[in-house]
Design a protein around this motif. Structure first.
Motif, mmCIF file in Angstrom:
data_model
loop_
_atom_site.group_PDB
_atom_site.id
_atom_site.type_symbol
_atom_site.label_atom_id
_atom_site.label_comp_id
_atom_site.label_asym_id
_atom_site.label_seq_id
_atom_site.Cartn_x
_atom_site.Cartn_y
_atom_site.Cartn_z
ATOM 1 N N VAL A 147 -4.665 6.379 -0.106
ATOM 2 C CA VAL A 147 -4.001 5.077 -0.197
ATOM 3 C C VAL A 147 -4.194 4.505 -1.598
ATOM 4 O O VAL A 147 -5.307 4.504 -2.130
ATOM 5 C CB VAL A 147 -4.562 4.076 0.842
ATOM 6 N N ALA A 148 -3.098 4.019 -2.178
ATOM 7 C CA ALA A 148 -3.146 3.302 -3.452
ATOM 8 C C ALA A 148 -2.601 1.902 -3.201
ATOM 9 O O ALA A 148 -1.467 1.749 -2.745
ATOM 10 C CB ALA A 148 -2.309 4.022 -4.509
ATOM 11 N N SER A 149 -3.418 0.883 -3.455
ATOM 12 C CA SER A 149 -3.005 -0.497 -3.186
ATOM 13 C C SER A 149 -2.653 -1.223 -4.476
ATOM 14 O O SER A 149 -3.304 -1.038 -5.507
ATOM 15 C CB SER A 149 -4.134 -1.249 -2.475
ATOM 16 N N SER A 150 -1.618 -2.064 -4.405
ATOM 17 C CA SER A 150 -1.236 -2.887 -5.557
ATOM 18 C C SER A 150 -1.639 -4.337 -5.363
ATOM 19 O O SER A 150 -1.118 -5.227 -6.036
ATOM 20 C CB SER A 150 0.277 -2.788 -5.804
ATOM 21 N N VAL A 151 -2.577 -4.602 -4.432
ATOM 22 C CA VAL A 151 -2.935 -5.983 -4.092
ATOM 23 C C VAL A 151 -3.420 -6.764 -5.309
ATOM 24 O O VAL A 151 -3.126 -7.956 -5.447
ATOM 25 C CB VAL A 151 -3.997 -6.006 -2.965
ATOM 26 N N ASP A 152 -4.140 -6.113 -6.223
ATOM 27 C CA ASP A 152 -4.643 -6.828 -7.399
ATOM 28 C C ASP A 152 -3.515 -7.325 -8.290
ATOM 29 O O ASP A 152 -3.648 -8.353 -8.965
ATOM 30 C CB ASP A 152 -5.575 -5.920 -8.208
ATOM 31 N N GLU B 293 0.838 -1.196 0.000
ATOM 32 C CA GLU B 293 0.000 0.000 0.000
ATOM 33 C C GLU B 293 0.874 1.248 0.000
ATOM 34 O O GLU B 293 1.806 1.346 0.808
ATOM 35 C CB GLU B 293 -0.927 0.059 1.228
ATOM 36 N N THR B 294 0.562 2.166 -0.900
ATOM 37 C CA THR B 294 1.236 3.461 -0.913
ATOM 38 C C THR B 294 0.317 4.437 -0.199
ATOM 39 O O THR B 294 -0.756 4.765 -0.705
ATOM 40 C CB THR B 294 1.474 3.954 -2.350
#
Length: 343
Positions: free
Chosen positions: A33-38, A12-13
């Motif tokens: 928050v920007a998430s790269s989970v996908d 998470e950014t």
């Protein structure tokens, strides 16, 4: 005092902004928050190189959104996660924080990610009295003794192998439920019997460490159960497996948290970390705290996962406690000890 926090320890950014108030509380001004989970889902877990690249792409847009939301040109101080976390991911956030701090000519504070998970609770529930904190996430499982957010945190215990959240992900993969495993297991467990399968409670014997955790054996027990059912041609009772596994995790976590609070003589338990969004962990903690006469404090799920607000809030308390700014030459520390609040 307006403090900005930058978080990039995993996938998470986060960029958060808070205003520290004279009464020792913080007012939330921005939470981006920007998430790269996908991007990690197809691999069944976080891929460090992908996480680092995602942070590079997300950090500047998140910063701009946070400044706009707070309606400020720059903060009075900047705090960033220096560790623990993934080396490459930490480097992106710290490099950005140093650049912004230098450009804005404001103090720079390199602080501990884990302290942020505790401090963020004060946004909802006010000043934190002496407490035991139970932090549960994909990478961490800790029991901490908090005397004051501006003082060193005392680690009482931690996991000796898999973190609890990591165990959720691995069991979900065993059952073919995808990644991340926590939310889907929680949902499926609601349809199952938590007492259907007697999965083990790791490190709960009389000779085991009182505050440490182990979930590797539990994960292996689930794998053996699945293997035996497939070998015998039996249909897998997935809801019962999910509910029984979840019950075992929640049982150990909450039992040891209450034990720790009673042993160190505090009246408050704080839950933190993404895995504390699990409904059974929360409900069992409520039940056991009520029975023991303890106060339970749990931030809303949005604040439990990694975010910049928690770093800004912890940074504000560290600054208010008299901490000196960190050097812009300070290096990241992926294995930073819990007791080190600031580098």
């Amino acid at each position: 005092m307006i403090v900005m926090g930058i978080e990039s320890s995993c996938d998470e950014t986060g960029v958060g902004i808070v205003r520290y108030l004279p009464d020792g509380t913080c007012e939330l001004l921005a939470d981006e928050v920007a998430s790269s989970v996908d991007q990690h889902a197809r691999f069944g877990g976080v891929v460090p190189e992908i996480a680092s690249r995602a942070h590079l792409e997300a950090i500047v847009p998140a910063m701009r959104r946070a400044l706009a939301a707070a309606d400020i040109e720059k903060p009075d101080a900047l705090a960033v996660t220096i560790g623990p976390g993934l080396a490459g991911a930490l480097l992106v956030g710290v490099a950005a924080a140093k650049a912004y701090a230098a450009a804005w000519d404001i103090p720079f504070y390199a602080i501990n990610h884990l302290g942020g998970h505790v401090a963020v609770d004060t946004l909802e529930h006010g000043p934190l009295p002496p407490a035991v904190a139970l932090l549960v996430s994909g990478g961490h499982t800790h029991l901490l003794h908090i005397t004051d957010l501006a003082k060193p945190i005392i680690e009482l215990g931690s996991t000796v192998d898999d973190a609890a959240g990591e165990a959720f992900d691995k069991v979900a993969r065993l059952l073919g439920l995808g990644y991340p495993g926590g939310p889907v297991l929680d949902a499926i467990a609601a349809e199952g019997d938590p007492h259907a399968i007697a999965f083990p409670r790791g490190m709960t014997g009389p000779r085991d460490a009182r505050y440490d955790f182990s979930f590797s054996g539990l994960k292996t027990s689930v794998a053996r159960y699945v293997e035996a059912a497939e070998r015998d041609g039996r249909e897998l009772p997935i809801p019962d497996i999910a509910a029984s596994f979840q019950e075992a995790v929640a049982d150990v976590l909450t039992m040891k948290a209450v034990r720790a609070a009673q042993d160190v003589g505090v009246d408050t338990i704080v839950l933190g970390g993404g895995a504390t969004a699990n409904s059974r962990i929360r409900s069992m903690a409520e039940e056991r705290c009520a029975a023991a006469g303890l106060t339970l404090r749990v931030p809303k799920p949005r604040l439990c996962t990694d975010n910049g607000v928690m770093i800004a809030t912890f940074g504000a308390h560290v600054i208010a406690g008299g901490a000196k700014p960190s050097a812009l030459t300070v290096a990241t520390d992926p294995g930073l000890a819990v007791s080190t609040s600031q580098l």
